[in-house]
Design a protein around this motif. Structure first.
Motif, PDB file in Angstrom:
ATOM      1  N   ILE A 130       0.874  -0.708  -0.111  1.00 16.58           N
ATOM      2  CA  ILE A 130       0.018  -0.196   0.037  1.00 16.58           C
ATOM      3  C   ILE A 130       0.902   1.745  -0.247  1.00 16.58           C
ATOM      4  N   VAL A 136      -4.599   2.364  -4.920  1.00 12.83           N
ATOM      5  CA  VAL A 136      -5.482   1.133  -3.857  1.00 12.83           C
ATOM      6  C   VAL A 136      -6.717   1.359  -3.511  1.00 12.83           C
ATOM      7  N   SER A 152     -10.118   3.234   3.122  1.00 12.43           N
ATOM      8  CA  SER A 152     -10.222   4.014   2.134  1.00 12.43           C
ATOM      9  C   SER A 152     -10.490   4.986   2.732  1.00 12.43           C
ATOM     10  N   LEU A 155      -7.097   5.740   4.922  1.00 13.82           N
ATOM     11  CA  LEU A 155      -5.707   5.549   3.767  1.00 13.82           C
ATOM     12  C   LEU A 155      -5.865   6.922   3.052  1.00 13.82           C
ATOM     13  N   ARG A 160      -3.193   9.072   0.969  1.00 16.81           N
ATOM     14  CA  ARG A 160      -2.984   7.806   0.247  1.00 16.81           C
ATOM     15  C   ARG A 160      -3.462   7.518  -1.304  1.00 16.81           C
ATOM     16  N   ALA A 162      -6.651   6.519  -2.765  1.00 12.50           N
ATOM     17  CA  ALA A 162      -7.647   4.561  -1.971  1.00 12.50           C
ATOM     18  C   ALA A 162      -9.476   5.252  -2.595  1.00 12.50           C
TER      19      ALA A 162
END
Length: 278
Positions: A130, A136, A152, A155, A160, A162
């Motif tokens: 990840i 992701v 999600s 993240l 990130r 997501a």
């Protein structure tokens, strides 16, 4: 891992005869000291060799070794159970408190067995995948979808990219822009959803990495995983078993998130994004 917890965790992957042995041991653990392997076989109407092979499959030299390990584990629980017994006795007139204590202990066991099933190196591999992914994708159906959505959001808060997908009919389309290095995280309790298996297969064909989290059973979805994390949660009461599954699943997801937060960049992003919410 305690032997009874190991038996409970492996049960879903056992043959019909092995499950009969497992169920007898789980239901009559305190009586096993009075049973030889032949007596146990006679009680279940199976061969003595089936009992021996069952013990060896669990990693013991034979049935006496397994029986001794179970007896030792039970003695340890009895020894450590003074405080627990006192706590439960104190709640004799409070059914709500007894229910809460029972649930807490059942959740603790589910998390303990789940931890034992997943080597830390495997959980760390998921976090690293990840951490280095371009995108992701997190997908799940039903209650699993709620966990996918919550992950999600977490993240996204650490920076990130997501993407949460929840419509089985559109999952394959939703991941069509996946590139090499992207990660697909699939949450599916029983691992039998055809749409999820199809999406995972296509994702790997595009060069992405698939992470699955399912029950500790042989299932179709695990066959498409680059990394497979496992959940073990068992209870004869269906209303409790579903709670144990989600508690153990959440523990795995929380551990992955904490590993990601060891990255200073991710942690700083989390603090910055959480600040306006407070």
């Amino acid at each position: 891992m305690p032997p009874l917890a190991r038996i409970r965790g492996e049960r879903d992957r056992m043959s019909a005869i092995e499950r009969r042995i497992a169920d007898f041991m789980l239901d009559n653990a305190h009586l096993l000291r009075d049973y030889s392997s032949q007596q146990l076989a006679n009680a279940l109407g199976i061969s003595q060799s089936s009992v021996v092979k069952f013990s060896q499959k669990l990693g013991f030299k034979g049935y006496p070794d397994l029986k001794f390990s179970i007896g030792e584990s039970l003695a340890r629980l009895d020894s450590d159970g003074g405080d627990a017994g006192t706590a439960l006795a104190a709640h004799d007139d409070d059914p709500g408190a007894r229910l809460a204590e029972s649930l807490w202990r059942a959740k603790a066991e589910a998390v303990t067995v789940t931890r034992a099933l997943n080597a830390h190196t495997e959980v760390a591999r998921v976090a690293e995948a990840i951490r280095t992914a371009g995108k992701v994708y997190a997908i799940g159906v039903g209650n699993d979808g709620l966990h996918a959505r919550a992950l999600s959001i977490k993240l996204a808060m650490i920076g990130r990219t997501a993407i949460h997908l929840f419509d089985p009919a559109l999952m394959a389309v939703g991941t069509s822009s996946a590139a090499s290095g992207d990660v697909l995280l699939v949450l599916c309790e029983h691992g039998q959803e055809a749409a999820l298996c199809h999406t995972a297969r296509l994702f790997r064909q595009r060069g992405g990495k698939v992470v699955t989290i399912t029950r500790h059973t042989a299932n179709a979805l695990r066959a498409h995983a680059d990394i497979a994390l496992l959940v073990s949660a068992h209870d004869p009461r269906p209303q409790v078993e579903v709670l144990l599954y989600h508690a153990a699943l959440q523990h795995l997801l929380d551990l992955v998130f904490l590993l990601l937060c060891e990255d200073e960049v991710h942690l700083r992003m989390l603090v910055e994004n959480a600040a306006p919410i407070e």
